[in-house]
Design an enzyme around this catalytic site. Structure first.
Site, PDB file in Angstrom:
ATOM      1  CG  HIS A   8     -30.063 -32.805 -27.330  1.00 37.98           C
ATOM      2  ND1 HIS A   8     -30.410 -32.715 -28.653  1.00 37.98           N
ATOM      3  CD2 HIS A   8     -30.867 -33.754 -26.796  1.00 37.98           C
ATOM      4  CE1 HIS A   8     -31.386 -33.572 -28.905  1.00 37.98           C
ATOM      5  NE2 HIS A   8     -31.682 -34.222 -27.793  1.00 37.98           N
TER       6      HIS A   8
ATOM      7  CD  GLN B 185     -33.806 -32.564 -20.741  1.00 40.13           C
ATOM      8  OE1 GLN B 185     -34.503 -32.787 -19.755  1.00 40.13           O
ATOM      9  NE2 GLN B 185     -33.914 -33.281 -21.853  1.00 40.13           N
TER      10      GLN B 185
END
Lengths: 125, 403
Positions: free
Chosen positions: B115, B197
Site C-alpha cells: 500500500h 489488513q
C-alpha cells in the site's frame, strides 16, 4: 435502472465517435488520470484556427470514454478559442448527468487532453 | 456466523439493505465501539496525563488500560505500544525517526505488494538519505517468497518493510519466515510490518513474528477512525528520536538539550484522540469475544464461496486476482469490457459497497499490468445474502454495458 448511466452515456461509451488517430494531425497530446489509470490521447487537425478534425484514443471507464466521444462531436468544426473556453459545466451539460467529485475527474480527462493538445506546439512534418 | 453478529452493527438498523463489502477500506463499527466513543464525550471528557480531578484521573487510567489491552492483543508489552492516528502515521513516524540510521550507500528494501502508506515513506527516506530503494517482487499467487530475499537483502540493507496481508490480492505472507530469512542474511536489519489488513481479521503476534516494528489502524479492525497502533521492540523504540515534539512527552524543556520522556510517551506529543483510543478498546473486546480464528474462517468461507459463484456466473469474462484459494475476506477482480469504476458505480447505486481503482497500490497494479481492479472485501458481519446481491449487481452491470 441505473441513474448515472443514461442512454447517451451508454451509447457513447459503447460506440465512441471520432475514435482512433488522424493520419496527419497538427496537434497531439496525452493525459492520464493518475488516481484511476484512465488514459486518453488526442489528435487534432487545425486549419485557420478551426478544429477541422479530431480523434480520441484511450482506455478507461464509461464516463471518461463517453465524455471524450461527446466532446469530440461538440468541438469538431469549432474555433480553437471556443474549445479553449469550455469548462466543467460544458462537459456536464454534454453528459447530461451530475457527477460526484470522484467521477468528475473521469469526465474532465477529455477536456484536459483536448486543451493540452490545443496549447501544445504545432507538429511540423 | 449468525445474524446475532450482524445485529451488533447499528448501521444495519439505519440502512437495512446495505451490502458492505469494503471492509478492506474501513470496517463497520459494533455497538460497543460506538458507545465507548460517545460514552467518553458524555461521561468523562477530560484530557489524559494532566488533571488531578476525578474525571481526568479516570480518563488517564482508562487510556493506559487500553495500552495494556492493545499490547496483549498484538503480543507485546504496554511500553512497546505507541498510539498513532493510523498505519500511515505509524510508518511516517518510523521514516522520520529511523532517518539517522541510514546513510548513503545503504539499502532500504520494500515490496511490490505495498500500500502507498508502506511504500512512499521509504521511497522518500531513500531519496533524502541517498540510499538505494529495492523492491521485492511477489510470486504468482501474490506472496513474498522468503527464499528469494537473498536477491534483494544484503549486509548494507538497513530496513526491510513489508505487509502481512496484501490489501489488493488478499494474499497472506508468512511473516515469521520472512523476518527469519531477512535476519539470517543481515542480523542488524530493522524489520517493519504493515499489519493494517491483518489486524482484527487474523492473529497478529509481534513476539511470534519477531518483527522490530509493526503498524496497524484501529478503524480497519472495527474501531473508530483516528487511532492506530505502532509496536516497537523496547530496545529499539527507546533509542528513536521523537517524531513530533510538544506537550505530554517532555521531562525538561528549558535545558540546552531537551530531555524527552521514555517510550512510548516520547512519541505521543499533544492530546491524543482519547475517544478513539477508548473505542479501540471496545473493538479489541469485540474481536476477542468472537475470536480472530472464527472471524478469519468466516471471511475465508464467504470469499471462497463468492469466488466460486463469480467464476460459475461469469466464466472467462472475470479474472480473479491473487492466490488460487482465498486466504482471507479480500477478493479483487477485473471483468472484460467493464472498467472497475463502472462496476463499483453500478453496484453503489444498488447499495452494494465495493472498491474500485488502484486501492493505493500503484506498484502492484503496474506489476500485474492492469490499470485498476474491483475489490470486494468480506468481514464478520457479511452473509451469503451479500454474495447473492453482489452477483445480481454484477449481472446488472454486465447487462448495462454489453455491446
Amino acid at each position: 435502472m441505473s441513474s448515472l448511466y443514461q442512454a447517451i452515456i451508454l451509447d457513447h461509451s459503447r460506440h465512441p465517435r471520432n475514435r482512433g488517430h488522424l493520419d496527419h494531425p497538427t496537434r497531439h497530446s496525452e493525459a492520464k488520470n493518475q488516481t484511476c489509470g484512465d488514459s486518453l490521447s488526442a489528435d487534432l487537425l487545425i486549419r485557420d484556427g478551426i478544429i477541422e478534425d479530431i480523434r480520441f484514443e484511450g482506455e478507461g471507464c464509461a464516463i471518461s470514454q463517453a465524455s471524450a466521444s461527446l466532446l469530440s462531436e461538440a468541438v469538431k468544426g469549432k474555433p480553437v478559442a471556443a474549445a479553449l473556453d469550455m469548462n466543467t459545466d460544458d462537459i456536464l451539460a454534454l453528459l447530461g448527468v451530475e457527477l460526484s467529485p470522484n467521477r468528475l475527474k473521469c469526465a474532465l480527462l477529455s477536456l484536459e487532453t483536448l486543451k493540452k493538445a490545443l496549447t501544445t506546439d504545432k507538429i511540423t512534418a | 456466523m449468525d445474524n446475532s453478529i450482524k445485529n451488533r452493527f447499528p448501521i444495519f438498523v439505519a440502512r437495512p439493505g446495505l451490502v458492505y463489502l469494503d471492509s478492506g477500506a474501513t470496517a463497520l463499527k459494533p455497538d460497543t465501539a460506538i458507545e465507548a466513543v460517545s460514552g467518553y464525550y458524555r461521561d468523562l471528557s477530560a484530557n489524559v496525563g494532566r488533571g488531578l480531578y476525578r474525571t481526568a484521573e479516570e480518563t488517564s487510567a482508562r487510556f493506559e488500560t487500553v495500552r495494556e489491552r492493545a499490547a496483549r492483543f498484538v503480543g507485546a508489552d504496554p511500553e512497546e505500544i505507541v498510539f498513532t492516528r493510523n498505519t500511515t502515521e505509524g510508518i511516517n513516524l518510523l521514516e522520520y525517526s529511523l532517518a539517522d540510521r541510514v546513510t548513503e550507500g545503504d539499502v532500504i528494501v520494500v515490496t511490490a505488494l505495498e500500500h502507498h502508506s508502506n511504500f512512499l515513506p521509504w521511497k522518500r527516506l531513500a531519496k533524502r538519505s541517498g540510499t538505494e530503494l529495492r523492491i521485492v517482487p511477489f510470486d504468482i499467487e501474490g506472496r513474498l517468497n522468503p527464499d528469494s530475499l537473498r536477491e534483494h537483502i544484503d549486509g548494507r540493507t538497513k530496513i526491510f518493510a513489508f505487509s502481512a496481508v496484501s490489501n489488493v490480492l488478499g494474499s497472506v505472507n508468512d511473516v515469521t519466515a520472512l523476518i527469519r530469512a531477512a535476519k539470517a542474511i543481515n542480523p542488524g536489519i530493522i524489520t517493519v510490518v504493515d499489519a493494517a489488513q491483518a489486524a482484527g481479521h487474523m492473529a497478529v503476534d509481534a513476539r511470534e513474528w519477531d518483527c522490530d516494528f509493526l503498524a496497524l489502524s484501529g478503524h480497519k479492525m472495527y474501531g473508530p477512525t483516528g487511532v492506530g497502533l505502532l509496536y516497537g521492540k523496547t530496545a529499539l523504540l527507546r533509542t528513536l528520536e521523537p517524531y513530533q515534539v510538544g506537550g505530554g512527552m517532555i521531562l525538561d524543556s528549558t535545558s540546552e538539550t531537551p530531555v524527552y520522556m521514555d517510550a512510548p510517551q516520547r512519541f505521543e506529543a499533544g492530546t491524543p484522540d482519547i475517544a478513539a483510543v477508548l473505542g479501540l478498546e471496545a473493538a479489541i473486546g469485540f474481536v476477542e469475544e468472537i475470536g480472530t480464528d472464527a472471524i478469519h474462517s468466516h471471511e475465508i468461507a464467504l470469499a471462497t464461496k463468492a469466488a466460486k459463484r463469480l467464476t460459475e456466473t461469469f466464466g472467462d469474462s472475470i479474472r480473479i486476482l491473487g492466490p488460487a484459494t482465498r486466504e482471507n475476506g479480500i477478493i479483487s477482480f477485473t471483468m472484460d469490457g467493464i472498467h472497475p469504476h463502472d462496476i463499483a458505480q453500478v453496484l453503489g447505486e444498488r447499495d452494494i459497497c465495493i472498491r474500485a481503482g488502484e486501492h493505493c497500490a500503484s506498484p502492484l497494479h503496474r506489476e500485474l499490468g492492469i490499470p485498476a481492479s474491483a475489490r470486494a472485501s468480506f468481514s464478520v458481519y457479511n452473509t451469503e445474502t451479500d454474495i447473492d446481491r453482489l452477483i445480481e449487481g454484477l449481472k446488472g452491470a454486465v447487462n448495462l454495458f454489453k455491446k
